[in-house]
Design a protein around this motif. Sequence first.
Motif, PDB file in Angstrom:
ATOM      1  N   ILE A   1       0.824  -1.266  -0.114  1.00 28.62           N
ATOM      2  CA  ILE A   1      -0.088   0.015   0.114  1.00 28.62           C
ATOM      3  C   ILE A   1       1.186   1.578   0.365  1.00 28.62           C
ATOM      4  CG2 ILE A   1      -1.663   1.016   1.461  1.00 28.62           C
ATOM      5  CD1 ILE A   1      -1.724  -1.905   2.487  1.00 28.62           C
ATOM      6  N   LEU A   2       0.519   1.601  -0.948  1.00 27.99           N
ATOM      7  CA  LEU A   2       1.289   3.457  -1.221  1.00 27.99           C
ATOM      8  C   LEU A   2       0.914   4.429  -0.274  1.00 27.99           C
ATOM      9  CD1 LEU A   2       2.971   2.647  -5.171  1.00 27.99           C
ATOM     10  CD2 LEU A   2       3.377   1.935  -2.742  1.00 27.99           C
ATOM     11  N   VAL A   3       1.176   5.087   0.204  1.00 27.98           N
ATOM     12  CA  VAL A   3       0.542   6.329   1.042  1.00 27.98           C
ATOM     13  C   VAL A   3       1.986   7.680   0.475  1.00 27.98           C
ATOM     14  CG1 VAL A   3       0.156   5.047   2.806  1.00 27.98           C
ATOM     15  CG2 VAL A   3       2.377   6.011   3.669  1.00 27.98           C
ATOM     16  N   GLY A   4       1.293   8.513   0.926  1.00 24.77           N
ATOM     17  CA  GLY A   4       2.023   9.709   0.869  1.00 24.77           C
ATOM     18  C   GLY A   4       1.401  11.299  -0.116  1.00 24.77           C
ATOM     19  N   LEU A   5       1.830  11.896  -0.207  1.00 22.46           N
ATOM     20  CA  LEU A   5       1.733  13.610  -0.471  1.00 22.46           C
ATOM     21  C   LEU A   5       1.099  13.373  -1.859  1.00 22.46           C
ATOM     22  CD1 LEU A   5       2.825  16.379   0.482  1.00 22.46           C
ATOM     23  CD2 LEU A   5       0.739  15.945   1.157  1.00 22.46           C
ATOM     24  N   MET A   6      -0.005  14.634  -2.273  1.00 20.23           N
ATOM     25  CA  MET A   6      -0.120  14.752  -4.066  1.00 20.23           C
ATOM     26  C   MET A   6       1.236  14.808  -4.259  1.00 20.23           C
ATOM     27  SD  MET A   6      -3.195  17.605  -3.071  1.00 20.23           S
ATOM     28  CE  MET A   6      -3.014  17.793  -1.175  1.00 20.23           C
ATOM     29  N   GLY A   7       1.290  14.613  -5.626  1.00 21.57           N
ATOM     30  CA  GLY A   7       2.416  14.781  -6.515  1.00 21.57           C
ATOM     31  C   GLY A   7       3.645  13.727  -5.980  1.00 21.57           C
ATOM     32  N   ALA A   8       3.985  12.581  -4.853  1.00 19.19           N
ATOM     33  CA  ALA A   8       4.701  11.537  -4.241  1.00 19.19           C
ATOM     34  C   ALA A   8       4.603  10.600  -5.461  1.00 19.19           C
ATOM     35  CB  ALA A   8       4.292  10.788  -2.888  1.00 19.19           C
ATOM     36  N   GLY A   9       3.415  10.207  -6.021  1.00 13.47           N
ATOM     37  CA  GLY A   9       4.158   9.201  -7.395  1.00 13.47           C
ATOM     38  C   GLY A   9       3.201   7.605  -7.462  1.00 13.47           C
ATOM     39  N   LYS A  10       2.961   8.208  -6.125  1.00 14.89           N
ATOM     40  CA  LYS A  10       1.657   6.501  -5.625  1.00 14.89           C
ATOM     41  C   LYS A  10       1.235   6.236  -6.991  1.00 14.89           C
ATOM     42  CE  LYS A  10      -0.433   9.373  -2.741  1.00 14.89           C
ATOM     43  NZ  LYS A  10       0.116  10.679  -2.968  1.00 14.89           N
TER      44      LYS A  10
ATOM     45  N   ARG B   1      -6.205   4.334   7.793  1.00 12.87           N
ATOM     46  CA  ARG B   1      -5.020   4.289   8.572  1.00 12.87           C
ATOM     47  C   ARG B   1      -5.368   2.965   9.316  1.00 12.87           C
ATOM     48  NH1 ARG B   1      -3.191   8.632  11.036  1.00 12.87           N
ATOM     49  NH2 ARG B   1      -3.681   7.767  12.981  1.00 12.87           N
ATOM     50  N   ARG B   2      -6.169   2.411   9.903  1.00 11.72           N
ATOM     51  CA  ARG B   2      -6.188   1.202  10.713  1.00 11.72           C
ATOM     52  C   ARG B   2      -6.705   0.584   9.729  1.00 11.72           C
ATOM     53  NH1 ARG B   2     -10.379   1.153  13.886  1.00 11.72           N
ATOM     54  NH2 ARG B   2     -10.320   3.744  14.739  1.00 11.72           N
TER      55      ARG B   2
ATOM     56  N   VAL C   1       4.372   1.734   2.390  1.00 13.45           N
ATOM     57  CA  VAL C   1       5.421   2.554   1.775  1.00 13.45           C
ATOM     58  C   VAL C   1       4.982   3.927   2.105  1.00 13.45           C
ATOM     59  CG1 VAL C   1       7.031   2.517   0.306  1.00 13.45           C
ATOM     60  CG2 VAL C   1       5.944   0.321   0.672  1.00 13.45           C
ATOM     61  N   TRP C   2       5.855   4.435   2.366  1.00 12.89           N
ATOM     62  CA  TRP C   2       5.584   5.861   2.687  1.00 12.89           C
ATOM     63  C   TRP C   2       6.504   6.563   1.274  1.00 12.89           C
ATOM     64  CZ3 TRP C   2       8.171   9.541   5.930  1.00 12.89           C
ATOM     65  CH2 TRP C   2       7.694  11.144   5.978  1.00 12.89           C
ATOM     66  N   LEU C   3       6.430   6.838   0.571  1.00 11.54           N
ATOM     67  CA  LEU C   3       6.667   8.131  -0.410  1.00 11.54           C
ATOM     68  C   LEU C   3       7.535   9.128   0.109  1.00 11.54           C
ATOM     69  CD1 LEU C   3       5.622   6.619  -4.534  1.00 11.54           C
ATOM     70  CD2 LEU C   3       7.170   6.009  -3.039  1.00 11.54           C
ATOM     71  N   LYS C   4       8.225   9.796  -0.044  1.00 14.39           N
ATOM     72  CA  LYS C   4       8.740  10.919   0.865  1.00 14.39           C
ATOM     73  C   LYS C   4       9.202  12.296   0.293  1.00 14.39           C
ATOM     74  CE  LYS C   4      11.022  12.736   4.571  1.00 14.39           C
ATOM     75  NZ  LYS C   4      11.598  12.521   6.165  1.00 14.39           N
TER      76      LYS C   4
ATOM     77  N   PRO D   1       4.883  13.462  10.190  1.00 12.71           N
ATOM     78  CA  PRO D   1       4.952  12.840  10.969  1.00 12.71           C
ATOM     79  C   PRO D   1       4.242  11.695  10.650  1.00 12.71           C
ATOM     80  CG  PRO D   1       4.547  15.064  11.563  1.00 12.71           C
ATOM     81  CD  PRO D   1       4.437  14.977  10.438  1.00 12.71           C
ATOM     82  N   ILE D   2       2.717  12.073  10.594  1.00 15.65           N
ATOM     83  CA  ILE D   2       1.452  10.771  10.375  1.00 15.65           C
ATOM     84  C   ILE D   2       2.120   9.313   9.539  1.00 15.65           C
ATOM     85  CG2 ILE D   2      -0.851   9.914  10.220  1.00 15.65           C
ATOM     86  CD1 ILE D   2      -1.556  12.802  10.888  1.00 15.65           C
ATOM     87  N   TYR D   3       2.700   9.981   8.039  1.00 14.85           N
ATOM     88  CA  TYR D   3       3.521   8.927   6.969  1.00 14.85           C
ATOM     89  C   TYR D   3       4.542   8.350   7.711  1.00 14.85           C
ATOM     90  CZ  TYR D   3       0.487  12.092   3.745  1.00 14.85           C
ATOM     91  OH  TYR D   3       0.068  12.751   2.856  1.00 14.85           O
ATOM     92  N   ALA D   4       4.981   9.037   8.621  1.00 15.75           N
ATOM     93  CA  ALA D   4       6.413   8.331   8.866  1.00 15.75           C
ATOM     94  C   ALA D   4       6.059   6.555   9.698  1.00 15.75           C
ATOM     95  CB  ALA D   4       7.074   9.024  10.286  1.00 15.75           C
ATOM     96  N   GLN D   5       4.548   6.749  10.012  1.00 12.35           N
ATOM     97  CA  GLN D   5       4.072   5.858  10.748  1.00 12.35           C
ATOM     98  C   GLN D   5       3.953   4.293   9.871  1.00 12.35           C
ATOM     99  OE1 GLN D   5       0.747   5.645  12.806  1.00 12.35           O
ATOM    100  NE2 GLN D   5       1.060   7.793  13.704  1.00 12.35           N
ATOM    101  N   ALA D   6       4.241   4.763   8.687  1.00  7.35           N
ATOM    102  CA  ALA D   6       4.635   3.341   7.470  1.00  7.35           C
ATOM    103  C   ALA D   6       5.117   2.271   7.660  1.00  7.35           C
ATOM    104  CB  ALA D   6       4.454   4.198   6.262  1.00  7.35           C
ATOM    105  N   ASP D   7       4.797   1.089   7.083  1.00  8.82           N
ATOM    106  CA  ASP D   7       5.698   0.207   7.575  1.00  8.82           C
ATOM    107  C   ASP D   7       7.486   0.447   6.691  1.00  8.82           C
ATOM    108  OD1 ASP D   7       4.689  -1.061   9.111  1.00  8.82           O
ATOM    109  OD2 ASP D   7       3.619  -2.339   7.153  1.00  8.82           O
ATOM    110  N   LEU D   8       7.652   1.128   5.713  1.00 14.00           N
ATOM    111  CA  LEU D   8       9.127   1.681   4.849  1.00 14.00           C
ATOM    112  C   LEU D   8       8.940   2.978   4.440  1.00 14.00           C
ATOM    113  CD1 LEU D   8       8.854  -1.708   2.762  1.00 14.00           C
ATOM    114  CD2 LEU D   8       9.832  -1.632   4.831  1.00 14.00           C
ATOM    115  N   THR D   9      10.138   3.282   4.392  1.00 10.94           N
ATOM    116  CA  THR D   9       9.886   4.926   3.497  1.00 10.94           C
ATOM    117  C   THR D   9      11.137   4.982   2.845  1.00 10.94           C
ATOM    118  OG1 THR D   9       9.607   5.542   5.297  1.00 10.94           O
ATOM    119  CG2 THR D   9      10.643   7.711   3.666  1.00 10.94           C
TER     120      THR D   9
END
Length: 196
Positions: A26-35, A109-110, A119-122, A159-167
């Motif tokens: 599951i890809l998470v992150g801000l608009m434009g990150a490339g998810k 998120r749960r 996975v957070w695309l940061k 700080p919330i995206y940072a809870q993803a399993d991977l970055t």
Amino acid sequence: MSEPLLTVADSLKDRARAALGSRNLILVGLMGAGKSSVGRIVASQLGIPFIDTDHEIERVSRMTIAELFAAYGEDEFRALETRVMKRLLKSGPRVVSTGGGAFVNERTRRHIKRGGLSVWLKADLDVLWERVNKRDTRPLLKTENPKQTLENLMNARYPIYAQADLTVLSRDVRKEIMADEVLTAVIESRKESPAS
Ligand SMILES: Nc1ncnc2c1ncn2[C@@H]1O[C@H](COP(=O)(O)OP(=O)(O)OP(=O)(O)O)[C@@H](O)[C@H]1O
Ligand SMILES: O=C(O)C1=C[C@@H](O)[C@@H](O)[C@H](O)C1
Ligand SMILES: [Mg+2]
């Protein structure tokens, strides 16, 4: 001479596929990150289905996201996003690209945390801004100073995206390279927690 290279690429996707098992990615992150764009490539590399929750929401509601925000407001959009996420994550494996605010919503998120490997695309502000300012379809950026709004969202959400399993750091490299980095992160995560 090309044979060894092919073997490396094949083994990357095979190893990532084995590491993922039946879990969703599951890809998470801000608009434009490339998810959405990177997620599609990752799914094709892994040979598993790809779903984008923004597209799925538009499909089931038969409205665009901008129309949904305008007609029902953000809270209703988030409630729909939660329901769609819950349904999509019931079975796997799939690659699921989420909308930018999905992981920020506690209930969604749960579902994501239970539903697979996140996975957070940061990305930094300039990379995101360069990408999102080309289209004005994102309701949350329809403000007087959208770049400042994007920065505010970064400060609130990182700080919330940072809870993803991977970055994985999303930067100005080809999308295929980003996809390979996601696959590598999946393989590395298996080494850190072989039981998962
Ligand atoms: N690595 C990359 N290099 C160049 N352009 C990219 C890269 N990744 C994404 N883009 C471009 O940036 C834009 C936004 O990407 P994308 O739609 O995948 O982001 P997203 O994270 O899904 O955003 P949203 O939350 O708004 O859905 C697209 O035009 C896409 O082609
Ligand atoms: O960052 C957000 O909150 C959003 C991102 C988009 O993907 C859409 O889900 C919607 O525009 C909201
Ligand atoms: Mg997207």
